[in-house]
Structures are given as structure tokens and as C-alpha cells.
Design a protein around this motif. Structure first.
Motif, PDB file in Angstrom:
ATOM      1  N   LEU A  24       0.832  -1.215   0.000  1.00 14.77           N
ATOM      2  CA  LEU A  24       0.000   0.000   0.000  1.00 14.77           C
ATOM      3  C   LEU A  24       0.860   1.256   0.000  1.00 14.77           C
ATOM      4  N   GLY A  25       1.939   1.233   0.773  1.00 15.81           N
ATOM      5  CA  GLY A  25       2.860   2.373   0.775  1.00 15.81           C
ATOM      6  C   GLY A  25       3.462   2.596  -0.600  1.00 15.81           C
ATOM      7  N   GLY A  26       3.863   1.519  -1.256  1.00 16.42           N
ATOM      8  CA  GLY A  26       4.411   1.625  -2.608  1.00 16.42           C
ATOM      9  C   GLY A  26       3.387   2.157  -3.594  1.00 16.42           C
ATOM     10  N   ALA A  27       2.138   1.734  -3.444  1.00 15.11           N
ATOM     11  CA  ALA A  27       1.082   2.226  -4.326  1.00 15.11           C
ATOM     12  C   ALA A  27       0.843   3.719  -4.115  1.00 15.11           C
ATOM     13  N   LEU A  28       0.872   4.168  -2.862  1.00 19.88           N
ATOM     14  CA  LEU A  28       0.702   5.596  -2.585  1.00 19.88           C
ATOM     15  C   LEU A  28       1.841   6.425  -3.179  1.00 19.88           C
ATOM     16  N   VAL A  29       3.061   5.932  -3.024  1.00 19.44           N
ATOM     17  CA  VAL A  29       4.216   6.634  -3.582  1.00 19.44           C
ATOM     18  C   VAL A  29       4.127   6.672  -5.109  1.00 19.44           C
ATOM     19  N   SER A  30       3.754   5.551  -5.708  1.00 24.63           N
ATOM     20  CA  SER A  30       3.631   5.486  -7.161  1.00 24.63           C
ATOM     21  C   SER A  30       2.540   6.443  -7.654  1.00 24.63           C
ATOM     22  N   GLY A  31       1.397   6.431  -7.003  1.00 23.59           N
ATOM     23  CA  GLY A  31       0.302   7.329  -7.385  1.00 23.59           C
ATOM     24  C   GLY A  31       0.689   8.794  -7.258  1.00 23.59           C
ATOM     25  N   THR A  32       1.388   9.115  -6.185  1.00 20.84           N
ATOM     26  CA  THR A  32       1.860  10.491  -6.004  1.00 20.84           C
ATOM     27  C   THR A  32       2.820  10.881  -7.114  1.00 20.84           C
ATOM     28  N   GLY A  33       3.711   9.979  -7.458  1.00 24.99           N
ATOM     29  CA  GLY A  33       4.654  10.245  -8.552  1.00 24.99           C
ATOM     30  C   GLY A  33       3.937  10.495  -9.863  1.00 24.99           C
TER      31      GLY A  33
END
Length: 70
Positions: A55-64
Motif C-alpha cells: 500500500l505504501g508503494g502504491a501511494l508513492v507510485s500514485g503520487t509520482g
């Protein structure tokens, strides 16, 4: 670990996208390692650790993606 991960992601500051993507290959290796560290040293159940990291990786990816498209 945060500093080492950040160094791998800093490649996206480089305007040469193929070089940045080559350097970013660290991400598929990085996320399972973070999951293992959370499980091993923080006594987090492996499923919970993987979910949190995913989930953390998905949030970072979405923000990027949002920053990149603006």
C-alpha cells in the motif's frame, strides 16, 4: 534504509528517462527486502508487512504519477 531507497529513486531527477528507468530496477528488489526487515526485526506478521509495504508503494507510485502529470 530510507536513504538507500531514496538514492535509487533520485534517478528520476535525471531528464534521461531510459537511464532513470534502468536505475529504478531496484524497486522490485527493494519492496520484498523492506517486507522481510519489517517481519524479521519488527515482529510484523509477513502478510501484514507485505500489505503495508504494498500500500505504501502504491501511494508513492500514485503520487509520482500525479506530480509527473501536472
Amino acid at each position: 534504509m530510507t536513504a538507500l531507497g531514496g538514492i535509487g529513486h533520485a534517478a528520476f531527477v535525471d531528464p534521461k528517462l531510459p537511464l532513470a528507468m534502468t536505475i529504478a530496477i531496484v524497486v522490485p528488489i527493494e519492496l520484498p527486502v523492506i517486507t522481510w526487515v519489517r517481519h524479521r526485526y519488527m515482529d510484523t506478521p509477513i502478510i501484514s508487512a507485505a500489505t503495508q509495504v504494498g500500500l505504501g508503494g502504491a501511494l508513492v507510485s500514485g503520487t509520482g504519477f500525479l506530480i509527473g502529470s501536472s
